[in-house]
Design a protein around this motif. Sequence first.
Motif, PDB file in Angstrom:
ATOM      1  N   GLN A 180       0.786  -1.174  -0.124  1.00  0.00           N
ATOM      2  CA  GLN A 180      -0.038  -0.061   0.028  1.00  0.00           C
ATOM      3  C   GLN A 180       0.959   1.264   0.018  1.00  0.00           C
ATOM      4  OE1 GLN A 180      -2.710  -0.386   3.316  1.00  0.00           O
ATOM      5  NE2 GLN A 180      -3.091  -2.598   2.713  1.00  0.00           N
ATOM      6  N   SER A 181       1.521   1.389   0.778  1.00  0.00           N
ATOM      7  CA  SER A 181       2.426   2.651   1.104  1.00  0.00           C
ATOM      8  C   SER A 181       3.689   2.611   1.856  1.00  0.00           C
ATOM      9  CB  SER A 181       1.726   3.833   1.469  1.00  0.00           C
ATOM     10  OG  SER A 181       1.045   3.465   2.820  1.00  0.00           O
ATOM     11  N   LEU A 182       4.575   3.549   1.864  1.00  0.00           N
ATOM     12  CA  LEU A 182       5.745   3.570   2.623  1.00  0.00           C
ATOM     13  C   LEU A 182       5.951   4.851   3.488  1.00  0.00           C
ATOM     14  CD1 LEU A 182       8.726   2.554   3.357  1.00  0.00           C
ATOM     15  CD2 LEU A 182       9.549   4.081   1.590  1.00  0.00           C
ATOM     16  N   GLU A 183       6.145   4.925   4.932  1.00  0.00           N
ATOM     17  CA  GLU A 183       6.068   6.141   5.551  1.00  0.00           C
ATOM     18  C   GLU A 183       7.349   6.332   5.948  1.00  0.00           C
ATOM     19  OE1 GLU A 183       2.963   7.231   8.713  1.00  0.00           O
ATOM     20  OE2 GLU A 183       4.968   6.742   9.806  1.00  0.00           O
ATOM     21  N   PHE A 227       4.495   7.637   0.713  1.00  0.00           N
ATOM     22  CA  PHE A 227       4.631   7.209  -0.656  1.00  0.00           C
ATOM     23  C   PHE A 227       3.835   6.070  -0.927  1.00  0.00           C
ATOM     24  CE2 PHE A 227       8.384   9.374   1.059  1.00  0.00           C
ATOM     25  CZ  PHE A 227       8.656  10.261   0.039  1.00  0.00           C
ATOM     26  N   THR A 228       2.833   6.229  -2.031  1.00  0.00           N
ATOM     27  CA  THR A 228       1.954   5.155  -2.217  1.00  0.00           C
ATOM     28  C   THR A 228       2.683   3.937  -3.126  1.00  0.00           C
ATOM     29  OG1 THR A 228       0.801   6.352  -4.138  1.00  0.00           O
ATOM     30  CG2 THR A 228       0.144   6.515  -1.644  1.00  0.00           C
ATOM     31  N   ALA A 229       1.937   3.139  -3.641  1.00  0.00           N
ATOM     32  CA  ALA A 229       2.381   2.011  -4.475  1.00  0.00           C
ATOM     33  C   ALA A 229       2.629   2.720  -5.769  1.00  0.00           C
ATOM     34  CB  ALA A 229       1.534   0.925  -4.623  1.00  0.00           C
ATOM     35  N   GLU A 230       1.703   3.730  -6.109  1.00  0.00           N
ATOM     36  CA  GLU A 230       1.616   4.586  -7.318  1.00  0.00           C
ATOM     37  C   GLU A 230       3.029   5.249  -7.676  1.00  0.00           C
ATOM     38  OE1 GLU A 230      -1.135   4.230  -5.673  1.00  0.00           O
ATOM     39  OE2 GLU A 230      -2.138   2.938  -6.758  1.00  0.00           O
ATOM     40  N   ASP A 231       3.595   5.650  -6.293  1.00  0.00           N
ATOM     41  CA  ASP A 231       4.638   6.351  -6.583  1.00  0.00           C
ATOM     42  C   ASP A 231       6.177   5.647  -6.932  1.00  0.00           C
ATOM     43  OD1 ASP A 231       3.580   8.868  -5.862  1.00  0.00           O
ATOM     44  OD2 ASP A 231       3.556   8.322  -3.506  1.00  0.00           O
ATOM     45  N   PHE A 232       6.034   4.346  -6.800  1.00  0.00           N
ATOM     46  CA  PHE A 232       7.144   3.591  -6.869  1.00  0.00           C
ATOM     47  C   PHE A 232       7.431   3.414  -8.503  1.00  0.00           C
ATOM     48  CE2 PHE A 232       6.761   3.312  -2.551  1.00  0.00           C
ATOM     49  CZ  PHE A 232       8.145   3.034  -2.178  1.00  0.00           C
ATOM     50  N   SER A 233       8.441   3.098  -9.323  1.00  0.00           N
ATOM     51  CA  SER A 233       8.580   3.157 -10.481  1.00  0.00           C
ATOM     52  C   SER A 233       8.099   1.541 -10.950  1.00  0.00           C
ATOM     53  CB  SER A 233      10.140   3.314 -11.105  1.00  0.00           C
ATOM     54  OG  SER A 233      10.829   2.383 -10.226  1.00  0.00           O
ATOM     55  N   LYS A 263      17.655  14.507  14.022  1.00  0.00           N
ATOM     56  CA  LYS A 263      17.409  13.338  15.176  1.00  0.00           C
ATOM     57  C   LYS A 263      17.277  11.997  14.178  1.00  0.00           C
ATOM     58  CE  LYS A 263      14.636  12.176  18.905  1.00  0.00           C
ATOM     59  NZ  LYS A 263      13.361  12.168  19.696  1.00  0.00           N
ATOM     60  N   SER A 264      16.203  11.736  13.675  1.00  0.00           N
ATOM     61  CA  SER A 264      16.302  10.210  12.947  1.00  0.00           C
ATOM     62  C   SER A 264      15.101  10.246  11.746  1.00  0.00           C
ATOM     63  CB  SER A 264      15.658   9.440  13.991  1.00  0.00           C
ATOM     64  OG  SER A 264      14.270   9.732  14.416  1.00  0.00           O
ATOM     65  N   VAL A 265      15.169   9.215  11.181  1.00  0.00           N
ATOM     66  CA  VAL A 265      13.877   8.946  10.140  1.00  0.00           C
ATOM     67  C   VAL A 265      13.443   7.536  10.281  1.00  0.00           C
ATOM     68  CG1 VAL A 265      13.572   8.455   7.628  1.00  0.00           C
ATOM     69  CG2 VAL A 265      15.117  10.132   8.292  1.00  0.00           C
ATOM     70  N   ARG A 266      12.255   7.301  10.971  1.00  0.00           N
ATOM     71  CA  ARG A 266      11.674   6.301  10.978  1.00  0.00           C
ATOM     72  C   ARG A 266      10.817   5.642   9.774  1.00  0.00           C
ATOM     73  NH1 ARG A 266      10.829   4.589  16.334  1.00  0.00           N
ATOM     74  NH2 ARG A 266       8.795   3.662  15.883  1.00  0.00           N
ATOM     75  N   VAL A 267      11.013   4.506   9.586  1.00  0.00           N
ATOM     76  CA  VAL A 267      10.567   3.814   8.263  1.00  0.00           C
ATOM     77  C   VAL A 267       9.507   2.792   8.737  1.00  0.00           C
ATOM     78  CG1 VAL A 267      11.114   2.551   6.121  1.00  0.00           C
ATOM     79  CG2 VAL A 267      12.820   3.994   6.954  1.00  0.00           C
ATOM     80  N   THR A 268       8.221   2.938   8.186  1.00  0.00           N
ATOM     81  CA  THR A 268       7.124   2.000   8.427  1.00  0.00           C
ATOM     82  C   THR A 268       6.385   1.497   6.969  1.00  0.00           C
ATOM     83  OG1 THR A 268       6.839   3.157  10.465  1.00  0.00           O
ATOM     84  CG2 THR A 268       5.025   1.774   9.367  1.00  0.00           C
ATOM     85  N   ALA A 269       6.201   0.305   6.761  1.00  0.00           N
ATOM     86  CA  ALA A 269       5.653  -0.163   5.497  1.00  0.00           C
ATOM     87  C   ALA A 269       4.220  -0.732   5.958  1.00  0.00           C
ATOM     88  CB  ALA A 269       6.475  -1.110   5.051  1.00  0.00           C
ATOM     89  N   TYR A 270       3.236  -0.295   4.952  1.00  0.00           N
ATOM     90  CA  TYR A 270       2.080  -0.962   4.995  1.00  0.00           C
ATOM     91  C   TYR A 270       1.772  -1.648   3.749  1.00  0.00           C
ATOM     92  CZ  TYR A 270       1.466   3.353   8.048  1.00  0.00           C
ATOM     93  OH  TYR A 270       1.602   3.850   9.234  1.00  0.00           O
ATOM     94  N   GLY A 271       1.327  -2.934   3.926  1.00  0.00           N
ATOM     95  CA  GLY A 271       1.264  -3.886   2.973  1.00  0.00           C
ATOM     96  C   GLY A 271       2.132  -4.986   2.748  1.00  0.00           C
ATOM     97  N   ARG A 272       2.095  -5.863   1.804  1.00  0.00           N
ATOM     98  CA  ARG A 272       3.041  -7.034   1.665  1.00  0.00           C
ATOM     99  C   ARG A 272       4.359  -6.520   0.956  1.00  0.00           C
ATOM    100  NH1 ARG A 272       1.838 -10.183  -1.780  1.00  0.00           N
ATOM    101  NH2 ARG A 272       2.786 -12.128  -0.766  1.00  0.00           N
ATOM    102  N   SER A 273       5.198  -6.681   1.654  1.00  0.00           N
ATOM    103  CA  SER A 273       6.670  -6.211   1.463  1.00  0.00           C
ATOM    104  C   SER A 273       7.692  -6.939   2.111  1.00  0.00           C
ATOM    105  CB  SER A 273       6.791  -4.722   1.328  1.00  0.00           C
ATOM    106  OG  SER A 273       6.362  -4.197   2.581  1.00  0.00           O
ATOM    107  N   ASP A 274       8.875  -7.117   1.541  1.00  0.00           N
ATOM    108  CA  ASP A 274      10.136  -7.288   2.085  1.00  0.00           C
ATOM    109  C   ASP A 274      11.142  -6.432   2.232  1.00  0.00           C
ATOM    110  OD1 ASP A 274       9.044 -10.283   2.634  1.00  0.00           O
ATOM    111  OD2 ASP A 274       9.684 -10.542   0.624  1.00  0.00           O
ATOM    112  N   TRP A 275      12.154  -6.552   3.251  1.00  0.00           N
ATOM    113  CA  TRP A 275      12.931  -5.418   3.624  1.00  0.00           C
ATOM    114  C   TRP A 275      14.383  -6.056   3.975  1.00  0.00           C
ATOM    115  CZ3 TRP A 275      11.402  -0.411   1.981  1.00  0.00           C
ATOM    116  CH2 TRP A 275      10.214  -0.296   1.726  1.00  0.00           C
ATOM    117  N   ARG A 276      15.293  -5.251   3.376  1.00  0.00           N
ATOM    118  CA  ARG A 276      16.652  -5.731   3.787  1.00  0.00           C
ATOM    119  C   ARG A 276      17.584  -4.752   4.037  1.00  0.00           C
ATOM    120  NH1 ARG A 276      19.899 -10.532   2.825  1.00  0.00           N
ATOM    121  NH2 ARG A 276      21.973  -9.995   2.380  1.00  0.00           N
ATOM    122  N   PHE A 277      18.635  -4.819   4.960  1.00  0.00           N
ATOM    123  CA  PHE A 277      19.323  -3.550   5.360  1.00  0.00           C
ATOM    124  C   PHE A 277      20.610  -3.715   4.784  1.00  0.00           C
ATOM    125  CE2 PHE A 277      16.721  -4.512   9.255  1.00  0.00           C
ATOM    126  CZ  PHE A 277      15.593  -3.655   8.948  1.00  0.00           C
TER     127      PHE A 277
END
Length: 241
Positions: A56-59, A74-80, A135-149
């Motif tokens: 759905q989106s990335l915050e 950033f919604t799913a439509e914002d990604f290339s 100070k910081s950036v907090r990353v939160t994902a909404y909906g099915r996705s995988d993340w790697r650092f």
Amino acid sequence: MQSSLLLVFFALSLKGVSGDKGSCDADVTVGSGSQFIKEFKEDEFQIYCKLHEGFQSLELKVEGDERVNKALNFTAEDFSSTNDSMWQSLDVKIEYNYLFFNVAYNWLLTVSVNQIIIKKPRYYIDWGYFYEGFKSVRVTAYGRSDWRFTEPGGNCTFPKPAGSPSEGNSTATSEPQLTASTVWILVSVLGVTVIMAALGIAVLVYRFKHPRAAVPPQTDPGAASSRTVSTENPIYGYVRY
């Protein structure tokens, strides 16, 4: 022999724990709901994502140590593009544009996926105080996705577009920015100019309100009957009559 086998086993274990570059496994997997991914203390960082159907989106929540506290979505439509089997690099960079007359900074955000900028090249966040620190950036994902650092292996990474810059370099063109030292130099020069102008005006006002005493009349001894008077005019100077 046993000690050698133990050393090999220990080395392989460390390699698996550290997340080697050739691995394609995710560090964080998000289902149908939302999940906090990671908090970054750097104003420029890179992570990797795989976006599946149902994403759905990335915050990105950006915080300063004074007043800046804003969540950008950033919604799913914002990604290339999306690809269930390939990792894409997500680059985040925060910049600061000094506002001379407001004595503050505009906080600007550039986000790119697989070296392609999404949204605007300079996404406006908020304005911060002159002395405010990041100070910081907090990353939160909404909906099915995988993340790697860490960077995954080459066989599971989405190919970069032709002519793209190397990883870690933003594709946004940086605009000239005023540094703090330059600002204080400009402020000092402006202050000196204002003070000099004020002193000049004060002298003129004083001269106008306090004219000099009239010069004693000069007479010719041979012409006692003639009388010359000299007086000072504030505008035309000394006038004789």
